[in-house]
Scaffold this motif. Structure first.
Motif, PDB file in Angstrom:
ATOM      1  N   UNK A  63      41.007  30.449  45.125  1.00 62.50           N
ATOM      2  CA  UNK A  63      40.425  29.449  46.010  1.00 62.50           C
ATOM      3  C   UNK A  63      39.033  29.860  46.488  1.00 62.50           C
ATOM      4  N   UNK A  64      38.820  31.181  46.660  1.00 62.07           N
ATOM      5  CA  UNK A  64      37.512  31.663  47.120  1.00 62.07           C
ATOM      6  C   UNK A  64      36.526  31.812  45.973  1.00 62.07           C
ATOM      7  N   UNK A  65      37.016  31.719  44.736  1.00 59.15           N
ATOM      8  CA  UNK A  65      36.135  31.836  43.580  1.00 59.15           C
ATOM      9  C   UNK A  65      35.597  33.233  43.387  1.00 59.15           C
ATOM     10  N   UNK A  66      36.387  34.265  43.738  1.00 60.65           N
ATOM     11  CA  UNK A  66      35.932  35.649  43.576  1.00 60.65           C
ATOM     12  C   UNK A  66      36.794  36.353  42.535  1.00 60.65           C
ATOM     13  N   UNK A  67      36.194  37.284  41.843  1.00 62.30           N
ATOM     14  CA  UNK A  67      36.942  38.135  40.924  1.00 62.30           C
ATOM     15  C   UNK A  67      37.649  39.229  41.738  1.00 62.30           C
ATOM     16  N   UNK A  68      38.699  39.800  41.160  1.00 65.92           N
ATOM     17  CA  UNK A  68      39.484  40.757  41.937  1.00 65.92           C
ATOM     18  C   UNK A  68      40.010  41.890  41.053  1.00 65.92           C
ATOM     19  N   UNK A  69      39.965  43.100  41.596  1.00 61.11           N
ATOM     20  CA  UNK A  69      40.652  44.258  41.011  1.00 61.11           C
ATOM     21  C   UNK A  69      41.866  44.535  41.881  1.00 61.11           C
ATOM     22  N   UNK A  70      43.042  44.510  41.286  1.00 64.40           N
ATOM     23  CA  UNK A  70      44.284  44.763  42.024  1.00 64.40           C
ATOM     24  C   UNK A  70      44.845  46.113  41.599  1.00 64.40           C
ATOM     25  N   UNK A  71      44.941  47.029  42.561  1.00 65.73           N
ATOM     26  CA  UNK A  71      45.550  48.328  42.286  1.00 65.73           C
ATOM     27  C   UNK A  71      47.066  48.174  42.331  1.00 65.73           C
ATOM     28  N   UNK A  72      47.730  48.565  41.255  1.00 70.78           N
ATOM     29  CA  UNK A  72      49.182  48.355  41.183  1.00 70.78           C
ATOM     30  C   UNK A  72      49.914  49.167  42.253  1.00 70.78           C
ATOM     31  N   UNK A  73      49.492  50.408  42.490  1.00 67.09           N
ATOM     32  CA  UNK A  73      50.112  51.239  43.523  1.00 67.09           C
ATOM     33  C   UNK A  73      51.575  51.521  43.252  1.00 67.09           C
TER      34      UNK A  73
END
Length: 780
Positions: A369-379
């Motif tokens: 919705x914000x139109x941003x790319x994201x890196x998700x750390x699995x953790x």
């Protein structure tokens, strides 16, 4: 879990799995308080007072001034064996690795004692490692369910409390061994000269007391009472009470509830493994403060300044930032970073989530919705499961934050102190989704600084709230605030300042070798009343040269900790002694009935039914012996000592100084203290009857004469009374301490210290300063 044997640890407790009440209520004419756990595990604390000003007046006075600490050059401190005790997640361990490396650069030998799973993490940093057991994965899962450390109702029903108490017992045993065991890889002997610890390790001051060495507390969240802000684990309400007073009181309540849950485990361990007296319930919750143990808080003063009511033994030094590790990014991460604008980072590290899929979906929908790319750390919770990467989303397994945070636009995380510091020092706006512990505290601090939005508790995280937070974090205002903070934080040198703080807190005069002053002393030689402190190297040379024998020496105790109860007057002292004796007797009486059944059931369960009856009878004997011991100690030691000390301390109640007659350590010092107390008690009591009125009249006239007459009359009764009771009390206390000495921990300490000397003896002629040692030894 640890592979260490616990055969030498504290004796099994039948009540190990029984949950403590975890509820407090008190009422009085000045202050009423209550504390209870909530369904989510937070601590709900309530205060009310009909006279708020009276409560404020009862708080300790503010320090008159805050002296500027003088930096201590590392050249003035000899190389020490330092063990660092850490309980927690990777984020708790990482700052102490940075700190340990800095200490190592100063010439110290540094060992980190923490959970087994972090062995490679520690050893790869070039530091020694000692496993203390405990499962941080289980600990993090417990903490998510119990954000305030105190167990929720769900945990009480699910048996989490028993597992946590058993884990604490295992870790206490591991922490003690970490102070005296040889390195598990090299076999090099080790005995700690000093301990550094975070408060949840719990073993710190007790191990220091057993060894007679200094301890220094370091932590990333406030653990010392202050008027400035409440305890981070407290959820407070107060009626007609000043916020500053409620803030200060919250620390005592949290400490009391923590001790309520673990005090029996700690005391059992002290008694059985360390051969130390149990800590009374009145002292346990505030033991570290009572002993004035030095503290260093590892956060930026730019974020949270040192409160005005913290004394000079407490420092705020800055975050512990480690050097950026060597890291080569995998090709797919490099490609993702280069293929568009800097992405948002989202990661919750060691947090163990109940529903990682829900949280993943919230993150993906909000960033879309914000139109941003994201890196998700699995953790540890494996966010994203096995989902593949895309043009807008990259799932990350592991990557140093120091490298990654330079390449993202903003960060979203749980609010651990280390992760928070890394984001801010790199000028990254920060969104915190707190779970437990100090995380809500840091979330509020970041929001108050304008470098991030208000925190979103993890159970309240929705797509709408995360979208709003991302919009704030990507605003110009948030970026400017983060830049301002980063500039100030980069001027700080947290690790180096903390090293100086540690050196400043050492009792260096009593730790230095008197033959080789650039070395730490570990031995004391007492001949004809002449006490000489000696290092391992000096001892090794003198033994090799046949100048001394090892049995002429005793292990040096450079720092003593007095955990005897202070008796303020004979009434309260006598009452406390009687209550303590009754408690000890009742506990022993309960053991007569409970422990035999427990032992019978345990031995029979091991398939040895023939021996089960014998094991039960043995426990019966132990129980009756404990009952007799409790009565004997109460009658011959505790009660006379309470009366002697209570009467001796009566003058303190009206502002008069009380003469210090020395500390009872053994039967010899007990006799000396009794003699001094007897002489001074009768002399001061009789002469004070005449001199007190004269002194008072000289200072305040008639009123002063009357005051002095009252003091003299009281002293005529209490001071000789203290002298009489002291004739029995102090020698009895000394004999009791002499009987207790030499058992358990002292044998282990001596054995480990001898091993360090033995390793040096064969090399003394080749590597030691033989001529210098012999010359100085001849002059002393």
């Amino acid at each position: 879990m640890s592979s260490l044997s616990t055969s030498n640890s504290a004796a099994p407790s039948a009540a190990m799995d029984a949950p403590p009440p975890y509820e407090l209520h008190s009422s009085g004419s000045v202050l009423a308080s209550s504390a209870a756990i909530q369904a989510d595990g937070s601590i709900k604390i309530g205060f009310s007072s009909p006279d708020p000003k009276a409560v404020t007046q009862l708080l300790p006075a503010l320090p008159l001034s805050q002296p500027v600490p003088q930096t201590v050059s590392h050249e003035t401190c000899p190389a020490l064996n330092i063990v660092i005790h850490v309980v927690g997640s990777r984020g708790d361990v990482q700052p102490f690795i940075a700190y340990g490396v800095a200490l190592q650069r100063q010439g110290h030998r540094v060992r980190i004692a923490t959970h087994n799973v972090f062995e490679r993490f520690v050893r790869d940093s070039g530091l020694e490692f000692y496993p203390i057991g405990g499962d941080p994965l289980d600990l993090m899962a417990y903490m998510v369910k119990n954000p305030g450390l105190i167990p929720s109702l769900e945990s009480l029903r699910g048996g989490d409390v028993g597992r946590k108490r058993a884990m604490i017992k295992e870790m206490l045993h591991g922490f003690w061994l970490s102070c005296i065991d040889a390195d598990l890889v090299s076999g090099a002997p080790f005995v700690a000269d000093a301990i550094v610890a975070n408060p949840p390790s719990f073993a710190h001051v007790h191990c220091a007391q057993a060894l007679g060495i200094p301890v220094h507390i370091m932590f990333t969240m406030p653990w010392t009472a202050t008027r400035a802000f409440p305890h981070p684990l407290a959820n407070m309400r107060q009626n007609d009470l000043e916020p500053a007073a409620a803030n200060w009181l919250s620390y005592g309540v949290v400490g009391l509830m923590t001790w309520q849950g673990l005090g029996d485990v700690i005391n059992t361990w002290r008694k059985h493994e360390l051969s130390l007296e149990e800590i009374p319930a009145s002292m346990g919750p505030s033991l570290v403060e009572y002993l004035q143990v030095p503290h260093t808080y590892c956060w930026s003063p730019a974020l949270v300044a040192k409160p005005a009511d913290w004394g000079p033994e407490i420092d705020v030094c800055g975050f512990f930032m480690r050097d950026e590790p060597q890291y080569t990014a995998p090709a797919d991460l490099d490609t993702f970073l280069a293929s568009g604008p800097p992405p948002l980072y989202v990661g919750f590290g060691s947090i163990v989530l109940d529903d990682p899929e829900r949280l993943t979906n919230v993150i993906l929908e909000a960033t879309r919705k914000c139109g941003v790319r994201v890196i998700i750390s699995r953790g540890w919770s494996k966010l994203g499961g096995g989902s593949p990467n895309s043009n807008t989303t990259f799932y990350l397994d592991d990557c140093p934050h120091e490298w990654l945070f330079k390449r993202v636009s903003a960060v979203v995380h749980h609010g651990g102190a280390g992760t928070t510091a890394c984001g801010l020092v790199n000028a990254r706006p920060t969104i915190i989704v707190p779970f437990f512990g100090d995380q809500p505290f840091w979330a509020d601090v970041v929001a108050n600084a304008g470098a991030g939005p208000r925190p979103i508790p993890q159970k309240e995280l929705t797509v709408e709230r995360l979208v709003e937070a991302i919009e704030f974090a990507t605003s110009t205002a948030a970026k400017n605030a983060a830049e301002t903070l980063a500039f100030r934080m980069r001027q700080e040198k947290g690790v180096d300042t903390a090293v100086s703080s540690f050196h400043r807190g050492l009792p260096m005069t009593g730790m230095r070798c008197e033959i080789l002053p650039d070395q730490v002393a570990r031995w004391i030689r007492d001949t004809r009343g002449k006490r000489t402190r000696m290092s391992d190297a000096a001892v090794a040379v003198l033994i090799a040269q046949k100048k001394i024998k090892i049995d002429e020496l005793k292990p040096l105790r450079s720092k003593e900790y007095d955990t005897d109860v202070r008796r303020w007057d004979p009434l309260s002292g006598g009452a406390a002694s009687t209550l303590g004796t009754i408690t000890d007797f009742t506990k022993a009486l309960g053991g007569v009935f409970v422990d035999p059944f427990t032992s019978y059931k345990r031995v029979k369960g091991e398939g040895n039914g023939a021996s089960a009856g014998g094991a039960a009878l043995k426990e019966v004997g132990v129980g009756f012996g404990s009952m007799a011991g409790a009565l004997t100690k109460g009658t011959l030691v505790n009660t006379p000592l309470a009366l002697a000390e209570g009467l001796r301390n009566v003058p303190r109640l009206y502002g008069e100084e009380v003469q210090d007659n020395g500390k009872v350590k053994d039967w010899q010092s007990g006799g000396k203290v009794a003699a001094k107390n007897f002489g001074s008690g009768f002399y001061n009591g009789i002469t004070g009857f005449v001199t007190q009125p004269y002194k008072g009249a000289k200072e305040e006239g008639t009123l002063g004469f009357l005051k002095g007459a009252g003091k003299g009359t009281i002293g005529l009764i209490t001071k000789p009374g203290a002298a009489m009771f002291g004739l029995m009390a102090y020698p009895a206390q000394g004999i009791y301490k002499s009987i207790k000495a030499g058992k358990g921990s002292e044998h282990s300490i001596l054995k480990s210290k001898c091993a360090m000397v033995d390793k040096l003896v064969s090399h003394s002629a080749e590597h030691m300063r033989v001529d210098e040692v012999l010359k100085v030894f001849g002059s002393v």
